[in-house]
Write an enzyme that holds these catalytic residues in place. Structure first.
Site, PDB file in Angstrom:
ATOM      1  N   LEU A 203       0.869  -1.187   0.000  1.00 51.70           N
ATOM      2  CA  LEU A 203       0.000   0.000   0.000  1.00 51.70           C
ATOM      3  C   LEU A 203       0.902   1.232   0.000  1.00 51.70           C
ATOM      4  O   LEU A 203       1.816   1.325   0.814  1.00 51.70           O
ATOM      5  CB  LEU A 203      -0.925  -0.015   1.218  1.00 51.70           C
ATOM      6  CG  LEU A 203      -1.798  -1.268   1.382  1.00 51.70           C
ATOM      7  CD1 LEU A 203      -2.589  -1.202   2.675  1.00 51.70           C
ATOM      8  CD2 LEU A 203      -2.742  -1.426   0.196  1.00 51.70           C
ATOM      9  N   GLU A 275      -3.332  -3.280  15.021  1.00 53.08           N
ATOM     10  CA  GLU A 275      -2.808  -2.251  14.108  1.00 53.08           C
ATOM     11  C   GLU A 275      -3.328  -2.472  12.692  1.00 53.08           C
ATOM     12  O   GLU A 275      -3.255  -3.589  12.170  1.00 53.08           O
ATOM     13  CB  GLU A 275      -1.280  -2.325  14.041  1.00 53.08           C
ATOM     14  CG  GLU A 275      -0.573  -2.007  15.329  1.00 53.08           C
ATOM     15  CD  GLU A 275       0.947  -1.969  15.136  1.00 53.08           C
ATOM     16  OE1 GLU A 275       1.610  -1.441  16.039  1.00 53.08           O
ATOM     17  OE2 GLU A 275       1.464  -2.450  14.111  1.00 53.08           O
ATOM     18  N   GLU A 287      -0.717  -6.042  12.365  1.00 52.15           N
ATOM     19  CA  GLU A 287      -0.334  -6.950  13.432  1.00 52.15           C
ATOM     20  C   GLU A 287      -1.098  -6.623  14.702  1.00 52.15           C
ATOM     21  O   GLU A 287      -1.756  -5.588  14.776  1.00 52.15           O
ATOM     22  CB  GLU A 287       1.181  -6.948  13.693  1.00 52.15           C
ATOM     23  CG  GLU A 287       1.892  -5.634  13.573  1.00 52.15           C
ATOM     24  CD  GLU A 287       3.414  -5.798  13.536  1.00 52.15           C
ATOM     25  OE1 GLU A 287       4.023  -5.695  14.605  1.00 52.15           O
ATOM     26  OE2 GLU A 287       3.993  -6.022  12.448  1.00 52.15           O
ATOM     27  N   ARG A 291       0.317  -6.151  24.386  1.00 55.18           N
ATOM     28  CA  ARG A 291       0.880  -5.453  25.560  1.00 55.18           C
ATOM     29  C   ARG A 291       0.193  -4.100  25.703  1.00 55.18           C
ATOM     30  O   ARG A 291      -0.549  -3.684  24.813  1.00 55.18           O
ATOM     31  CB  ARG A 291       2.374  -5.211  25.328  1.00 55.18           C
ATOM     32  CG  ARG A 291       2.614  -4.374  24.086  1.00 55.18           C
ATOM     33  CD  ARG A 291       4.040  -3.867  23.922  1.00 55.18           C
ATOM     34  NE  ARG A 291       4.125  -2.896  22.839  1.00 55.18           N
ATOM     35  CZ  ARG A 291       4.303  -3.185  21.563  1.00 55.18           C
ATOM     36  NH1 ARG A 291       4.437  -4.445  21.182  1.00 55.18           N
ATOM     37  NH2 ARG A 291       4.356  -2.231  20.650  1.00 55.18           N
TER      38      ARG A 291
HETATM   39  C1  MV4 Z   1       3.077  -2.432   4.999  1.00 53.58           C
HETATM   40  C2  MV4 Z   1       3.185  -1.204   4.311  1.00 53.58           C
HETATM   41  C3  MV4 Z   1       2.567  -1.104   3.079  1.00 53.58           C
HETATM   42  N1  MV4 Z   1       1.908  -2.156   2.564  1.00 53.58           N
HETATM   43  N2  MV4 Z   1       2.408  -3.449   4.430  1.00 53.58           N
HETATM   44  C4  MV4 Z   1       5.831  -1.242   8.742  1.00 53.58           C
HETATM   45  C5  MV4 Z   1       5.792  -1.815  10.111  1.00 53.58           C
HETATM   46  C6  MV4 Z   1       5.177  -3.139   9.982  1.00 53.58           C
HETATM   47  N3  MV4 Z   1       4.317  -3.412  11.091  1.00 53.58           N
HETATM   48  C7  MV4 Z   1       4.405  -3.094   8.715  1.00 53.58           C
HETATM   49  N4  MV4 Z   1       4.838  -1.923   8.012  1.00 53.58           N
HETATM   50  C8  MV4 Z   1       4.333  -1.616   6.794  1.00 53.58           C
HETATM   51  N5  MV4 Z   1       3.625  -2.619   6.197  1.00 53.58           N
HETATM   52  C9  MV4 Z   1       1.843  -3.304   3.247  1.00 53.58           C
HETATM   53  N6  MV4 Z   1       1.203  -4.334   2.702  1.00 53.58           N
HETATM   54  C10 MV4 Z   1       3.893  -0.170   4.912  1.00 53.58           C
HETATM   55  C11 MV4 Z   1       4.496  -0.374   6.147  1.00 53.58           C
HETATM   56  C12 MV4 Z   1       5.204   0.757   6.681  1.00 53.58           C
HETATM   57  C13 MV4 Z   1       4.735   1.476   7.793  1.00 53.58           C
HETATM   58  C14 MV4 Z   1       3.584   1.092   8.464  1.00 53.58           C
HETATM   59  C15 MV4 Z   1       3.128   1.800   9.559  1.00 53.58           C
HETATM   60  C16 MV4 Z   1       3.809   2.935   9.972  1.00 53.58           C
HETATM   61  C17 MV4 Z   1       4.949   3.349   9.327  1.00 53.58           C
HETATM   62  C18 MV4 Z   1       5.429   2.630   8.235  1.00 53.58           C
HETATM   63  C19 MV4 Z   1       6.552   3.049   7.559  1.00 53.58           C
HETATM   64  C20 MV4 Z   1       7.012   2.349   6.493  1.00 53.58           C
HETATM   65  C21 MV4 Z   1       6.343   1.199   6.055  1.00 53.58           C
END
Ligand code: MV4
Length: 450
Positions: A203, A275, A287, A291
């Site tokens: 995304l 989240e 995820e 906690r």
């Molecule tokens: C993603 C995404 C875009 N598309 N998954 C970053 C932390 C981890 N929990 C998952 N993350 C991301 N997963 C898909 N399919 C973009 C991120 C991501 C992000 C997510 C939340 C807050 C900041 C971020 C910074 C970079 C990438």
């Protein structure tokens, strides 16, 4: 109810847990490393036990030392705070085997959510929307590339045992898939001891929106609304707010009810956070954190509930005092994390706090273990406090936050307070128009201007 709780953490969260215990008539024991002998939590707790050296593995991650301290002081329960052992299922099992109640979810749920492939499977079965992707782990390069081409690029490869953004690879072209896939697997093996990876559609401009949930041992579960945590740098949250300026009342109700139902069906106990990525009006599960989180005060400010006290009550077997019909969201809250870091380079700045004054006044809360003369040890996370502000609406909240930042004095070390001022003064922040990439893009712009 417990007579004595052992606090297996440090810094502001140790103090936060101590405060909740005192209001509930519970005695506190705090364990600490040699580096934290002069901490505020050690000073205020009823008892303290030094459990080892400064390195976390010698103290805050040392299960045997912590359980020994709990035995020695006759504690009934253990609160792990966040980080350290808070999501360690082995610690939960060992605590319970030794007769201590773990203030947190069941080991089983920590295990499930710690494995991102299993977490996704579990929540999908419970009706939670997830990002389209590989159905489970990507077992080999060829099937992975095939799935990626079918889905369309860009895609993201994630480690099943990763989390918090570590071990991710974005792939924009089919030609780059092979290399990204093998790098992702070997990095996952090296960092998490398991090379299982999975894949999702990437995304490109989402927001990070998380739902606070709570379950009890009687089958009840509720949600406490969302927090918008899109303002991050290198997967570290910088500023959090509730409600999210991006959501409509209908979207809030919808995702909140869906999440609460899933948590209830799971039989989840205690505080948790689900989240999501949010883009074009749709939510996608990322995820679940099993906690209490750093940013929980934002939710406390708009609901009026003490989430740490609720964790303790639920662990003691009492039913939730949070009742769905009674949860009301009032006004707006913003938290800024105050880190002892250079606000431009983010290089940690430990040392002695020579002058300290916390902001105050209506709607202002300062959660910190700082005091005049406190020496910030270099061994831990650089977060030294959180400034949380409440207002009747977002505009009042931002104005109050600006006033409170100007009032705060932290001298002797560098802090991220100037960064927060520049964020809240920006028109994009004021209009609420930002994604997970906004802050890093902004910082890059500032760098190139210098
Ligand atoms: C993603 C995404 C875009 N598309 N998954 C970053 C932390 C981890 N929990 C998952 N993350 C991301 N997963 C898909 N399919 C973009 C991120 C991501 C992000 C997510 C939340 C807050 C900041 C971020 C910074 C970079 C990438």
């Amino acid at each position: 109810m417990f007579k004595k709780v052992l606090i297996a953490n440090r810094g502001e969260i140790a103090l936060r847990i101590h405060r909740a215990c005192k209001e509930m008539g519970i005695q506190t024991v705090v364990v600490h490393s040699t580096a934290d002998a002069n901490s505020m939590a050690v000073r205020l707790a009823d008892e303290s036990v030094c459990i080892g050296g400064p390195a976390a593995k010698d103290s805050y991650l040392n299960i045997h030392s912590i359980l020994s301290a709990a035995s020695l002081t006759h504690a009934d329960a253990i609160h792990p705070g966040y980080g350290f052992l808070s999501e360690n299922a082995e610690f939960v099992r060992m605590s319970e085997e030794h007769g201590f109640t773990f203030i947190g979810p069941k080991a089983e749920h920590i295990d499930t959510m710690g494995d991102k492939v299993m977490a996704k499977k579990t929540v999908t079965a419970l009706g939670i929307p997830v990002v389209p992707g590989s159905d489970g782990a990507v077992e080999d390069m060829e099937s992975g590339r095939k799935t990626a081409i079918e889905m369309g690029f860009p895609i993201i490869i994630k480690a099943a045992h990763g989390g918090g953004g570590r071990g991710m690879k974005v792939v924009t072209r089919a030609e780059d898939f092979a290399e990204a896939y093998s790098t992702a697997r070997s990095e996952a093996k090296a960092n998490f001891g398991d090379d299982t990876v999975y894949m999702e559609k990437f995304l490109q401009k989402p927001r990070h929106i998380e739902i606070q949930v709570f379950g009890d041992k009687h089958g009840n579960a509720v949600h406490l609304g969302e927090r918008d945590c899109s303002l991050q740098r290198r997967h570290q949250k910088v500023l959090e707010e509730a409600p999210s300026p991006a959501l409509t009342e209908e979207e809030r109700e919808h995702i909140g009810a869906l999440t609460a139902k899933a948590v209830r069906d799971m039989g989840y106990v205690g505080a948790g956070t689900v989240e999501y990525l949010y883009e074009d009006g749709k939510f996608y599960f990322m995820e679940m954190n099993t906690r209490i989180q750093v940013e929980h005060p934002v939710t406390e400010m708009i609901t009026g509930y003490d989430l740490i006290a609720e964790q303790i009550r639920v662990a003691a077997g009492l039913p939730l005092t949070l009742k769905k019909e009674r949860i009301r969201f009032r006004g707006h809250a913003i938290e800024v994390r105050i880190n002892a870091e250079d606000p431009d380079t983010f290089v940690p700045s430990p040392g002695e706090i020579t002058q300290f004054h916390a902001a105050g006044g209506l709607g202002v809360r300062f959660d910190s273990a700082m005091y005049n003369g406190y020496k910030i040890p270099p061994h831990y996370d650089s977060m030294i406090g959180k400034l949380i502000v409440h207002g009747r609406n977002r505009e009042e909240c931002i104005r109050r936050l600006r006033r409170a930042i100007m009032e705060t004095v932290v001298e002797g070390v560098k802090t991220t307070l100037p960064l927060h001022l520049s964020i809240i003064d920006h028109p994009d922040f004021q209009s609420g128009d930002y994604t997970i990439h906004w802050l890093e893009q902004q910082l890059e712009k500032n760098q190139s201007e210098k």
